[in-house]
Design an enzyme around this catalytic site. Structure first.
Site, PDB file in Angstrom:
ATOM      1  CG  ASP A  30      -2.081   0.959   1.079  1.00  0.00           C
ATOM      2  OD1 ASP A  30      -3.231   0.515   0.996  1.00  0.00           O
ATOM      3  OD2 ASP A  30      -1.815   2.184   1.032  1.00  0.00           O
ATOM      4  CG  HIS A  46     -12.728  -3.498 -12.966  1.00  0.00           C
ATOM      5  ND1 HIS A  46     -11.984  -2.556 -12.305  1.00  0.00           N
ATOM      6  CD2 HIS A  46     -14.018  -3.103 -12.849  1.00  0.00           C
ATOM      7  CE1 HIS A  46     -12.780  -1.618 -11.822  1.00  0.00           C
ATOM      8  NE2 HIS A  46     -14.023  -1.937 -12.145  1.00  0.00           N
ATOM      9  CG  HIS A  99      -8.437  -3.159  -2.631  1.00  0.00           C
ATOM     10  ND1 HIS A  99      -9.319  -2.378  -3.347  1.00  0.00           N
ATOM     11  CD2 HIS A  99      -8.196  -2.483  -1.477  1.00  0.00           C
ATOM     12  CE1 HIS A  99      -9.594  -1.282  -2.656  1.00  0.00           C
ATOM     13  NE2 HIS A  99      -8.926  -1.324  -1.504  1.00  0.00           N
TER      14      HIS A  99
HETATM   15  P1  AMP Z   1      -9.816   1.439   0.043  1.00  0.00           P
HETATM   16  O1  AMP Z   1     -10.408   1.570  -1.337  1.00  0.00           O
HETATM   17  O2  AMP Z   1     -10.486   2.343   1.043  1.00  0.00           O
HETATM   18  O3  AMP Z   1      -9.796   0.026   0.523  1.00  0.00           O
HETATM   19  O4  AMP Z   1      -8.334   1.935   0.022  1.00  0.00           O
HETATM   20  C1  AMP Z   1      -7.544   1.958  -1.135  1.00  0.00           C
HETATM   21  C2  AMP Z   1      -6.103   1.828  -0.739  1.00  0.00           C
HETATM   22  O5  AMP Z   1      -5.321   1.861  -1.909  1.00  0.00           O
HETATM   23  C3  AMP Z   1      -5.575   2.916   0.209  1.00  0.00           C
HETATM   24  O6  AMP Z   1      -5.028   2.299   1.384  1.00  0.00           O
HETATM   25  C4  AMP Z   1      -4.477   3.593  -0.621  1.00  0.00           C
HETATM   26  O7  AMP Z   1      -3.373   3.999   0.159  1.00  0.00           O
HETATM   27  C5  AMP Z   1      -4.109   2.518  -1.616  1.00  0.00           C
HETATM   28  N1  AMP Z   1      -3.581   3.006  -2.883  1.00  0.00           N
HETATM   29  C6  AMP Z   1      -4.127   3.939  -3.697  1.00  0.00           C
HETATM   30  N2  AMP Z   1      -3.363   4.113  -4.786  1.00  0.00           N
HETATM   31  C7  AMP Z   1      -2.313   3.266  -4.669  1.00  0.00           C
HETATM   32  C8  AMP Z   1      -1.174   2.970  -5.474  1.00  0.00           C
HETATM   33  N3  AMP Z   1      -0.952   3.588  -6.646  1.00  0.00           N
HETATM   34  N4  AMP Z   1      -0.296   2.038  -5.027  1.00  0.00           N
HETATM   35  C9  AMP Z   1      -0.492   1.408  -3.852  1.00  0.00           C
HETATM   36  N5  AMP Z   1      -1.555   1.633  -3.057  1.00  0.00           N
HETATM   37  C10 AMP Z   1      -2.456   2.552  -3.454  1.00  0.00           C
HETATM   38 ZN    ZN Z   2      -9.976  -2.271 -12.069  1.00  0.00          ZN
END
Ligand code: AMP
Ligand code: ZN
Length: 112
Positions: A30, A46, A99
């Protein structure tokens, strides 16, 4: 989904710190970790969230759960870890590509 950031990560169009990938799933760290070890595990497919999953995704979801446990141990979380799946706006989901968050390594994770 062409505008999905996690699909772009899956295709290698956006860089990520990958710790595992195969033909179905990818795990990567993350970008804003909330614990010493914090990685995300997602399908290449997706699917917006757990709410869009059905029986056809059952084997994939089971694989992700089991793989998450294995990867957590490999990342040093031998004493245990937390799994979080934010689902929909009501669940605080920000990236609408299914995810699992897997994290740990703190002396004490907060009780939820
Ligand atoms: P959520 O959709 O609330 O489960 O959280 C999305 C997660 O994706 C958050 O913890 C972000 O820090 C993480 N995130 C967003 N963009 C990226 C990226 N480019 N690479 C790694 N993690 C990401
Ligand atoms: Zn996607």
């Amino acid at each position: 989904m062409s505008d999905c950031i996690f699909c772009k990560i899956a295709k290698g169009e956006i860089p990520s710190k990958k710790l595992y990938e195969d033909d179905e799933v990818i795990a990567f760290h993350d970008i804003r970790p909330i614990a010493p070890v914090h990685f995300l595990l997602m399908p290449r497919l997706h699917v917006e969230s757990l709410n869009e999953c059905s029986e056809v995704h059952a084997a994939l979801l089971a694989k992700m759960l089991l793989l998450g446990s294995r990867l957590a141990k490999e990342q040093g979380l031998g004493t245990g870890f937390r799994t979080m799946i934010n689902t929909g706006t009501g669940g605080g989901q920000e990236v609408f590509h299914l995810h699992f968050h897997i994290f740990g390594g703190s002396a004490a994770l907060p009780k939820t």
